[in-house]
Structure formats: C-alpha cells, structure tokens
Design a protein around this motif. Sequence first.
Motif, PDB file in Angstrom:
ATOM      1  N   ASN A 119       0.833  -1.207   0.000  1.00 50.48           N
ATOM      2  CA  ASN A 119       0.000   0.000   0.000  1.00 50.48           C
ATOM      3  C   ASN A 119       0.862   1.248   0.000  1.00 50.48           C
ATOM      4  O   ASN A 119       2.012   1.223   0.450  1.00 50.48           O
ATOM      5  CB  ASN A 119      -0.908   0.038   1.234  1.00 50.48           C
ATOM      6  CG  ASN A 119      -2.120  -0.850   1.079  1.00 50.48           C
ATOM      7  OD1 ASN A 119      -2.538  -1.168  -0.030  1.00 50.48           O
ATOM      8  ND2 ASN A 119      -2.686  -1.272   2.189  1.00 50.48           N
ATOM      9  N   SER A 120       0.286   2.349  -0.462  1.00 44.55           N
ATOM     10  CA  SER A 120       0.964   3.636  -0.386  1.00 44.55           C
ATOM     11  C   SER A 120       1.282   3.972   1.066  1.00 44.55           C
ATOM     12  O   SER A 120       0.505   3.628   1.967  1.00 44.55           O
ATOM     13  CB  SER A 120       0.080   4.751  -0.959  1.00 44.55           C
ATOM     14  OG  SER A 120      -0.074   4.631  -2.347  1.00 44.55           O
ATOM     15  N   PRO A 121       2.404   4.654   1.307  1.00 41.02           N
ATOM     16  CA  PRO A 121       2.658   5.151   2.661  1.00 41.02           C
ATOM     17  C   PRO A 121       1.719   6.320   2.958  1.00 41.02           C
ATOM     18  O   PRO A 121       1.075   6.857   2.059  1.00 41.02           O
ATOM     19  CB  PRO A 121       4.110   5.628   2.587  1.00 41.02           C
ATOM     20  CG  PRO A 121       4.289   6.035   1.157  1.00 41.02           C
ATOM     21  CD  PRO A 121       3.450   5.078   0.357  1.00 41.02           C
ATOM     22  N   GLU A 122       1.638   6.718   4.221  1.00 39.48           N
ATOM     23  CA  GLU A 122       0.805   7.854   4.570  1.00 39.48           C
ATOM     24  C   GLU A 122       1.433   9.152   4.059  1.00 39.48           C
ATOM     25  O   GLU A 122       2.645   9.318   4.097  1.00 39.48           O
ATOM     26  CB  GLU A 122       0.580   7.906   6.082  1.00 39.48           C
ATOM     27  CG  GLU A 122      -0.184   6.701   6.591  1.00 39.48           C
ATOM     28  CD  GLU A 122      -0.873   6.955   7.920  1.00 39.48           C
ATOM     29  OE1 GLU A 122      -0.611   8.006   8.543  1.00 39.48           O
ATOM     30  OE2 GLU A 122      -1.691   6.105   8.323  1.00 39.48           O
ATOM     31  N   THR A 123       0.570  10.032   3.566  1.00 36.43           N
ATOM     32  CA  THR A 123       1.021  11.311   3.008  1.00 36.43           C
ATOM     33  C   THR A 123       0.114  12.413   3.531  1.00 36.43           C
ATOM     34  O   THR A 123      -0.768  12.174   4.360  1.00 36.43           O
ATOM     35  CB  THR A 123       0.948  11.281   1.474  1.00 36.43           C
ATOM     36  OG1 THR A 123      -0.445  11.206   1.077  1.00 36.43           O
ATOM     37  CG2 THR A 123       1.702  10.093   0.891  1.00 36.43           C
ATOM     38  N   LYS A 124       0.288  13.615   3.017  1.00 38.01           N
ATOM     39  CA  LYS A 124      -0.563  14.735   3.424  1.00 38.01           C
ATOM     40  C   LYS A 124      -2.005  14.550   2.974  1.00 38.01           C
ATOM     41  O   LYS A 124      -2.914  15.217   3.473  1.00 38.01           O
ATOM     42  CB  LYS A 124      -0.008  16.051   2.860  1.00 38.01           C
ATOM     43  CG  LYS A 124       1.286  16.508   3.523  1.00 38.01           C
ATOM     44  CD  LYS A 124       1.699  17.870   3.012  1.00 38.01           C
ATOM     45  CE  LYS A 124       3.017  18.305   3.654  1.00 38.01           C
ATOM     46  NZ  LYS A 124       2.890  18.489   5.106  1.00 38.01           N
TER      47      LYS A 124
END
Length: 592
Positions: free
Chosen positions: A231-236
């Motif tokens: 999964n994508s990492p956490e971002t803004k």
Amino acid sequence: MPYYSDDIIEEVRSKNDIVDVIGSYVKLEKKGSNYFGCCPFHAEKTPSFSVTPSKQMFYCFGCHKGGNVFTFLQEYENYSFGEALEALADRAGVNLPKQELTPEKKREADKRELLLAINKEAAKYFYTLLRSERGKRAYDYFKGRELSDETMQRFGLGYSDQYSDDLYKYLRKRGYDDMLLKESGLVVIDEVRGGHDKFWNRAMFPIMDVRGRVIAFGGRVMGDGNPKYLNSPETKIFNKRRNLFALYFAKNTKKNYMLLCEGYMDVISLHQAGFDNAVASLGTALTEEQVQLLSRYTKEVCLTYDSDGAGVDAAIRAIPMLNKVGIKTKIVNMQPMKDPDEFIKAYGAEEYEKRIRDAENSFLFLIRILSRQYDMSDPTDKSSFFHETAKRLAVSFEDTLERRIYARELAKNYDVSEDELMQMVNRLGESAGLMRENDRAKDGRSRPKKEDGMKKSQMLLLSWLAERHELYLSIKGKIGADDFTDPMCHRAAQMLFEQFESGNDIVPARIIDAFTDTEEQSQIAGIFNAAIHKVESKEDMEKAIKETIIRIKQNSIEQTSKNLSPSDIEGLMKMIEDKKALEHLEKMKIEI
C-alpha cells in the motif's frame, strides 16, 4: 473552513430551493403542500421522507434525519458545511468572496492540490498500461479472478510497469519535481538509485476518498516478489486509519447495512455480484477512525472477514468498536470457503444473500467463540463458562427485557435453565454494581418520561407557528420562548420568535444554520415537522391548538413555581402575570 458571513450563507440557501436540490437525488411526489419520497438515508418501501417547501426543510419520519439544504448535502455527500456551501453556491451562481489565506496555509493548500493531481495522473497512467500489451499479465490476472471489463473500469484498476522507474520518468515529463514526487508516496528518491517507483510490476488498486479523489494505491505483485500486497505510505492526503476502500461507491447504497471485508478483491467481487454496500479497511486492522466514518453512513454492519483464525480474531476486535458507536453487528458465515471472493465464485450471489440473512448476532458469536475455550463435558469448565457468560450478559445490556431474550437464546443453545442463568446474571450484576436499579424491574419495561408528552406539545406548537404565522399574533405577550422548557425547543423558540419580531420573512430553515452538529440539525427539523394524527375537522384542529397552548403555559407556571423562592419578589410578580396570561389564553378563540 473559510469564514462566510450569515448574509452570504442565507443568500446561498435562499437561491437553492430544497425541492429542486433533493429532487436531483431522490424521486419526490407532491402530496398536498409537501413532497414525499423514499428516504436516501435508510432502506424503506413506504415513503416517509418529507420535503416541505414552505419551511425549506426535509425530515424523515422513519430514521429521523432532517435539516435544510446544507444538511442534506452534508449527510448525503458527506460534505463539510464549507464544502456544501461551496457546492450550492456554484449551483446557484453565487460568487463567494475570496478568502485570504496566510502564506503558509496557501502553500499547504497548493501542495495538497498538487499531490491529488499526481495521484490522479498516476491512476490514469496505470489504467492505460493495463489495457496495453505491457499490462497483459495483470489484465489476465484480473480476468482470472473473473472480473469483467466493466468492473475493472468502475474501480479504475491498472498496472504498474515491470521497469522500476517507469512511473517516475512519466511524472517527471509531466513537470513534477523530485521533492513533490517523494511526498506523493509513489516515488522513492535515494542517492544510490536516484528516483524509482514505489510500485512496479503490480496489479494496481486505486484508493479513493469519499469524494472520489484518488489519494493512494494498493498493489499486488505479479509473480513471486515480496511483499505480495503493498500500500501507499501515509502522506498529506492519505491516512489509512481514516479511509475505507470503496466507501465512495458504497455510501450511495440503498441497503440499510454495510458489508465489511478484509481485502480489496473481496470488495470488488461483492460489488460485481450486486452487493454495492461492501467496503474494506486498508491493509490494517479496523481502526476507531474507520468505525466513526462508517457510523456516518450506516447503523448496521455485517462482518465478512475470512473464516480462518485470523479472521475470527479480527471480528472479535472489531465487534466492541462497532457496538461502541451504536452500530449493530452481525457475522456472515462463509464456510466452507475462506472469504467472500471465493464464496461468490463457488456458490453465487443468491446463496451469499442467504448467508447475510442468516448472519449471526455478534453477541451470540462472541459467546460461541468463548465456549471453545472450555471443555463443556467437564462440570467445572462448564460452570466457569456460564459464570463468564452471565457476567457478559450483565454488562452488555442495560434493558432487562433484552438481557432476558439473550439469556433465553443462550439457555436453548447451551442446555441450561433460563431462570438459573438469569439468577446468576442478577447476582453478578448486583454484587459488582453492573446493573441499574430500574433495570431490575420485573417486567423489564422502561418507564416513559413524564416530560416526553410536554416536549411533544412544545414541538407541535413550534411546528404550527412555522406553518400558521398568524398564530403568533394570538399568543404574543402571553407565551414567550421561556415557556418552552425543553432545551432544544427553547432554543428553537428563541430564534423563531426573533424572526417574528424582526418583521422579516419567517424561514425555519435559517434556524438550522445556527447548529453545526448534524444530530442537532435533525432534532430542530424534527421539531418543525412535528404533527398529530389527522384531525377530522377545522374545529377539532383549533381545539387541539388551543389545548396545546394552554398545556405549555400551565407547565411553564408549574416549573417556575417549583424553583421560586418566597423572597423573590420579581419572580412572584412574574408568576402573577403568567397566571393572568393563562386566563386570557383559556378565554381566547383560535381561528385557522
């Protein structure tokens, strides 16, 4: 949210007729002076959803949601108030004043927009690759999972190329710099390899927020690479704890429950089979934030987790979290298959629908799982099991009748006397202080609150005043906002009477804007949509109105008298005036 004046808010509201706005979402039919349709917030066959043009309000007599045109968009589209205001301003052609942002806030807002643009660009690129020769392996994978082209298109499924810098090069050509691409979570920048993709050689699942914006991705590796799922990492713009996969689609379901799954393919398979109310957490255990998000859209969840040990453990963790926010929970049995995707393929949608209908009550499920920890053939173990079961019955249900119903079901399932089980429940509850005194009433029925009838009277009078403005002239000077003793009715009366005194138009919908909480907005809408059973004649209606007015004034005098000190001369004088006003009201003739 940017600040907008009350005048701007009222201009936007007044230029968006609530019947036109809601009519674009719900099929409405005019009946008398109101419009009715099936409620979009819960499943029903007989329309109980009312839209009143004169009040510019909606109210459902089934689920009790209500409000004005802003509230509707907030509830239906899950918009914030600011987003609803901006959407309706755009619809009506109202130019909202430009809001000045600090340089720091402007940079943050601009960056969020750029990150959303990058994710959208990546989604389009992955989508295109899947349908090219380079994406054949992933396309065959999806086809092998029996997904149709229509389903793949609906969910925006795609493919990330086998070359690990393919997306990076594509996005660089589109003008995005390394720092921004790194913040998007789609690209890794290091000194050794330079820029390379987070996802490569993977079947891609776009993750959307409730507004349909791509905020992240999930990817399944093609072949034997690790990790299998990424999964994508956490971002803004992406917080995995606060989003649910496919909620953008599921939020518009007409079903009155949600199916909560573990995996993306489970959700997609269910949607393809017609279960458009399926969602999943994002590669992690269910979080409190996700539960709160679910509670905005449903009051019932069917857990469709894997049938293995890990799935059972996940259900055990999820049930108390869901119950805590008032979500009724059931467990779908998928054995002998492992998950919903396998079950649908093996047995079809009709059989899965039966499993949903037969879903197990969450409390009974927890007790069944608990029983596995005990040797039910051993008297000591069996006694310990019933002791723990009785304790859970005592703490889980406030209502005696509900507790007894569960005890009866458990007694039947585990070969024990219902009376003996209830005696154990009562002993444990009383000794540990777990049960309230009124819960131990023999009949288990809760006593109706004395003030409920008075609240209904106050709601009725406010509703009649909103419909029959001339009624205010009859009660002016005799009944005031302070005579409304229910807190919400008091606040509504204050604002409604202010509208009458101002000489401007009487618009109950404007009162709703004073409340930011949607639950309070529904309560205000309920007040202004209160009604009694249809009366036979004009004379009966006039009699009902007069009796209601007198009842409210009498109650007000009684409440004042209870709290009045003998030394309060000013209060005593007001009491005398109130009693004179009551005499006038009793002699008054109401004409409608």
